[in-house]
Design an enzyme around this catalytic site. Structure first.
Site, mmCIF file in Angstrom:
data_model
loop_
_atom_site.group_PDB
_atom_site.id
_atom_site.type_symbol
_atom_site.label_atom_id
_atom_site.label_comp_id
_atom_site.label_asym_id
_atom_site.label_seq_id
_atom_site.Cartn_x
_atom_site.Cartn_y
_atom_site.Cartn_z
ATOM 1 N N CYS A 2 6.830 52.974 86.143
ATOM 2 C CA CYS A 2 7.569 52.793 87.390
ATOM 3 C C CYS A 2 7.606 51.300 87.674
ATOM 4 C CB CYS A 2 6.892 53.547 88.534
ATOM 5 S SG CYS A 2 7.684 53.281 90.145
ATOM 6 N N GLU A 111 14.484 54.238 87.653
ATOM 7 C CA GLU A 111 14.105 54.288 86.247
ATOM 8 C C GLU A 111 15.344 54.039 85.398
ATOM 9 O OE1 GLU A 111 12.135 53.534 83.807
ATOM 10 O OE2 GLU A 111 10.608 54.745 84.839
#
Length: 254
Positions: A2, A111
């Site tokens: 992340c 993402e």
């Protein structure tokens, strides 16, 4: 991993979601990047007898974990994520796993799907948010690093786990999401040692998140407005992947 996330709900929403007594006002943040300050929630001192005030406290820390034994952060890798499967035993994180677990309020994260080099297709960014909206909590770890001159810096990392079936076609990892009913157990580092909370570090349910393709505006830290979340035409079509079984090693540690 992340590498970017957002917190766009109001301070009042965060206070209610995390059971906080007070929280300083903060602006909407659409593109939070490593090394920037992030909001975290930790277990504070136990209130005095008769008080009905909550013990949780919010504060700002640097996103980029620095173990206490590091001499100079400039010579140490930037640790923005910690793998949940190994954090319990890894030297950089095991003390924080035992003593300094935190919650990180977020509205969602970003993402990138990176096609194979052979395809020639560019990477595609996705804004991944809970389908129900609101504020959710990532599981995190905190450490206070002290320099030789006595100054201190609070730092944090986001725990990650294997991606669920919905996210795996984008990336093979995702942040650990702690459910509201598990906040107390996650933050309780006095009675809940790491082996007792390993069950909380699992992928979110497959239907928890939705992924929205966005433009490459999100790639630049300087872009901080809501335009980074505007829907864009995806460069490639995602191919769903079958969710693998959880690694047996994670269970065999105990």
């Amino acid at each position: 991993m992340c590498g970017r996330f957002a917190l766009t709900t109001t301070p009042d929403d965060v206070m209610e979601a995390f059971g906080l007594h007070e929280l300083e006002a903060f602006p909407q943040r659409f593109n939070i990047a490593p090394t920037q300050p992030i909001l975290i929630v930790a277990e504070g001192e136990v209130p005095i007898a008769g008080s009905n005030l909550p013990s949780r406290r919010a504060s700002l820390v640097r996103w980029g974990f620095v173990p206490s034994w590091v001499k100079d952060p400039r010579d140490f890798p930037l640790l923005i994520n910690a793998r949940s499967e190994t954090a319990i035993e890894k030297a950089s994180f095991r003390n924080a796993m035992r003593h300094r677990r935190i919650l990180i309020p977020v509205s969602g994260f970003y993402e990138w799907h990176r096609p194979s080099k052979e395809s020639g297709a560019p990477s595609q960014a996705y804004w991944i948010r809970p389908k129900t909206g609101g504020t959710i909590a990532f599981g995190g770890l905190m450490e206070t690093w002290a320099s030789a001159d006595g100054s201190e810096m609070d730092t944090a990392a986001i725990l990650t786990t294997a991606a669920n079936a919905a996210i795996q076609s984008i990336h093979d990892r995702m942040p650990v999401v702690i459910k509201p009913e598990d906040f107390s157990r996650w933050l309780d580092c006095k009675t809940q040692e790491p082996r007792k909370i390993v069950d909380l570090m699992r992928p979110a349910q497959d239907d928890f998140f939705e992924a929205v393709p966005v433009s490459n505006l999100i790639n630049k830290v300087a872009n901080t407005g809501p335009e980074v979340q505007a829907t864009a035409q995806p460069t490639v079509k995602l191919v769903p992947k079958k969710q693998p079984e959880p690694p047996s090693a994670q269970l065999s540690l105990f």
